[in-house]
Each structure stands twice: as C-alpha cells, then as structure tokens.
Design a protein around this motif. Structure first.
Motif, mmCIF file in Angstrom:
data_model
loop_
_atom_site.group_PDB
_atom_site.id
_atom_site.type_symbol
_atom_site.label_atom_id
_atom_site.label_comp_id
_atom_site.label_asym_id
_atom_site.label_seq_id
_atom_site.Cartn_x
_atom_site.Cartn_y
_atom_site.Cartn_z
ATOM 1 N N ALA A 81 44.620 7.471 28.888
ATOM 2 C CA ALA A 81 44.735 7.669 30.333
ATOM 3 C C ALA A 81 45.360 6.449 30.986
ATOM 4 C CB ALA A 81 43.361 7.948 30.945
ATOM 5 N N GLN A 82 45.966 6.644 32.156
ATOM 6 C CA GLN A 82 46.645 5.552 32.851
ATOM 7 C C GLN A 82 45.723 4.755 33.750
ATOM 8 O OE1 GLN A 82 49.835 7.429 35.014
ATOM 9 N NE2 GLN A 82 51.178 7.535 33.225
ATOM 10 N N ASN A 83 44.735 5.434 34.338
ATOM 11 C CA ASN A 83 43.882 4.768 35.330
ATOM 12 C C ASN A 83 42.570 5.520 35.450
ATOM 13 O OD1 ASN A 83 43.112 2.922 37.234
ATOM 14 N ND2 ASN A 83 44.739 3.385 38.687
ATOM 15 N N SER A 120 40.002 19.610 34.440
ATOM 16 C CA SER A 120 41.105 19.122 33.614
ATOM 17 C C SER A 120 42.338 19.890 34.050
ATOM 18 C CB SER A 120 40.818 19.348 32.119
ATOM 19 O OG SER A 120 41.924 18.942 31.330
ATOM 20 N N GLU A 121 43.181 19.255 34.882
ATOM 21 C CA GLU A 121 44.275 20.005 35.505
ATOM 22 C C GLU A 121 45.340 19.059 36.047
ATOM 23 O OE1 GLU A 121 41.969 22.130 38.334
ATOM 24 O OE2 GLU A 121 41.805 20.448 39.718
ATOM 25 N N LYS A 167 52.006 14.862 30.348
ATOM 26 C CA LYS A 167 52.091 15.293 28.955
ATOM 27 C C LYS A 167 50.865 14.906 28.138
ATOM 28 C CE LYS A 167 54.736 11.177 27.529
ATOM 29 N NZ LYS A 167 53.617 10.547 26.824
ATOM 30 N N ASP A 168 50.051 13.986 28.660
ATOM 31 C CA ASP A 168 48.887 13.509 27.909
ATOM 32 C C ASP A 168 47.583 14.181 28.318
ATOM 33 O OD1 ASP A 168 50.495 11.668 26.547
ATOM 34 O OD2 ASP A 168 50.203 10.123 28.082
ATOM 35 N N LEU A 169 47.638 15.120 29.274
ATOM 36 C CA LEU A 169 46.416 15.694 29.826
ATOM 37 C C LEU A 169 45.534 16.330 28.749
ATOM 38 C CD1 LEU A 169 44.636 16.542 32.206
ATOM 39 C CD2 LEU A 169 46.110 18.543 32.503
ATOM 40 N N VAL A 206 44.020 13.683 26.308
ATOM 41 C CA VAL A 206 42.973 12.875 26.949
ATOM 42 C C VAL A 206 41.686 13.683 27.071
ATOM 43 C CG1 VAL A 206 42.268 11.754 29.098
ATOM 44 C CG2 VAL A 206 44.558 11.356 28.168
ATOM 45 N N SER A 207 41.784 14.925 27.508
ATOM 46 C CA SER A 207 40.613 15.781 27.634
ATOM 47 C C SER A 207 39.909 15.948 26.294
ATOM 48 C CB SER A 207 41.003 17.154 28.185
ATOM 49 O OG SER A 207 41.521 17.060 29.485
ATOM 50 N N THR A 208 40.681 16.200 25.244
ATOM 51 C CA THR A 208 40.113 16.395 23.910
ATOM 52 C C THR A 208 39.389 15.148 23.437
ATOM 53 O OG1 THR A 208 41.838 18.002 23.333
ATOM 54 C CG2 THR A 208 40.645 16.967 21.518
ATOM 55 N N TRP A 209 39.994 13.965 23.655
ATOM 56 C CA TRP A 209 39.374 12.715 23.217
ATOM 57 C C TRP A 209 38.062 12.476 23.962
ATOM 58 C CZ3 TRP A 209 37.281 8.202 24.666
ATOM 59 C CH2 TRP A 209 37.150 7.193 23.720
ATOM 60 N N LEU A 210 38.060 12.718 25.259
ATOM 61 C CA LEU A 210 36.869 12.472 26.073
ATOM 62 C C LEU A 210 35.710 13.381 25.657
ATOM 63 C CD1 LEU A 210 38.513 12.027 29.590
ATOM 64 C CD2 LEU A 210 37.464 10.245 28.190
#
Length: 240
Positions: A155-157, A199-200, A180-182, A185-189
């Motif tokens: 994530a960026q911030n 998640s959107e 493109k990373d959404l 990032v959701s999967t990792w969290l």
C-alpha cells in the motif's frame, strides 16, 4: 479522505426507507458479476456481504444477490456504472457514481439534482481527485503497526478509520493503494488477520475545501439529495 460523503446517521435513516438494503444488494450483484461468487477470492464481494449483514439484510437475500451476479439464476444483472462530475454550491468539487439498469431514467434525475450546483463534462473533476484503491480494515490487535503492514502489503499510505467504524478494543485503518495493487493488498491484509470492511476504487480529494457553517449546511443539503437517489452508489466531495 478516502471515504465517500456520508452524513452522520444517514445509513440508519436510509435503512428505514429501504434504500440501504436496495443499494447493498445492488453492490453484491455487481461485485459477484465482476469478481466471482466466492467471497474468499473476491475482496469487494466479501466487504459488500459484511456490510449487508451489519444492515440486517437476510442471508437468503444476500445469497440470491450473489447467485444473480454470478449468473447462476439466469436473471439479467445489467447494472452499469455511470459517473457524473461537477460542482456543489460554493465550488465544492463532486463526483457521483451511479449503478443503474436504466441510463435513460438516471441521467435526467441527476441533471435535475445538479441544478443546485454545476454539472460538468466527463473528466472535468480529474484535477481535484486522485483515483486510488482503498481498503478499509480492522484488526483485533490494537497494538498492530498498520504502517509496517502497509509496506509489506504494497500500500502507498495509511489513515486511521473514523471511530464509529472501529469495534471497541480494535484497530481501524484505511490503506490507500495504486489501483493495480488493490486486489493484492486486500489479499495480503486478510492473511495478516485484518478484517476487510471495504475494498474498492475511490476518488480521493486532493485539496478539500473548507467552508463556514452556513455554507457547509447548504453543500450538505445538495450532497444528501444526491445520495438519496436510488441509483446513486457513491458521492465523493472535496469537502473538509
């Protein structure tokens, strides 16, 4: 901020009118259509289902919406996203996302609502907003370091969630990502123990406008009128 406009208490009021249930079901249908019917593999769907459960939408209604979106029932799920852009009163930039199955019904209604402000051309508000992936999540460990997790997840911030969104004794964080990373990032969290609330993709205001009380009240009335429309899915405003 990453959160869309929402006056305090409006979700409860909308639920009484039946609007919230309708909008949540529509979001489930679209999420299932775009990402599949398995919430474990579709973060947007998982978040939509969680919101629906919190709003007391029945399990049968949720399951029917998932099946409709994924094509299992054979029913048409022809919702499309239409974006309207312009200014609220006092030059507050606004982006409105609609989910509709009838563009000819939605368009004149939104144009009429914008008479209290100024309706712009597509893309006219791009200068005032960034298009980002947003993941809102809570963690049962209040001592968790969200910044470290943001780095690991890509994530960026990060921003703290509003207090009313966070259960007592938990940590709430908004993770901002490159579009493109959404999903990643959701999967990792999720694997790190975070519970996903949203998640959107969202429009995040760059420099929100600060107004006096009377002006803010006028803008709030305009935004609430937009938000009350059945086809309006998200309202983003550059307002502090």
């Amino acid at each position: 901020m990453g959160a869309q406009w929402k006056q305090a208490g409006r979700e409860a009021a909308a639920q009484k009118k039946g609007q919230l249930t309708s909008k949540l079901v529509r979001e489930i249908v679209v999420a299932a259509k775009l990402g599949g019917s398995d919430p474990d593999l579709n973060a947007r769907l998982a978040a939509a289902v969680e919101k629906a459960r919190k709003a007391s939408v029945t399990r049968e209604t949720i399951e029917r919406a998932i099946k409709k979106g994924s094509g299992e029932t054979g029913e048409a799920a022809n919702f499309e996203t239409i974006v309207y852009e312009g200014f609220a009163p006092h030059k507050v930039p606004v982006i409105v996302e609609c989910l509709t199955d009838n563009r000819n019904r939605t368009a004149p209604d939104i144009r009429n609502l914008f008479k209290a402000g100024t309706l712009g051309q597509p893309g006219s508000m791009a200068f005032f907003f960034d298009r980002l992936g947003v993941v809102e999540a809570t963690h049962a460990d209040p001592g968790r370091d969200p910044e470290s997790d943001a780095i690991e997840a890509g994530a960026q911030n990060v921003e703290p969630l509003e207090a009313e969104e966070v259960p007592a004794g938990s940590l709430g964080t908004r993770f901002l990502t490159d579009p493109k990373d959404l999903a990643a990032v959701s999967t990792w969290l999720v694997k790190a123990g975070w519970k996903i609330l949203a998640s959107e993709m969202r429009h995040v205001a760059r420099n929100p406008v600060e107004l006096g009380e009377a002006q803010r009240k006028e803008v709030a009335g305009f935004l609430n009128a937009l938000d009350d429309h059945d086809d309006v899915h998200r309202v983003y405003a550059g307002l502090k």
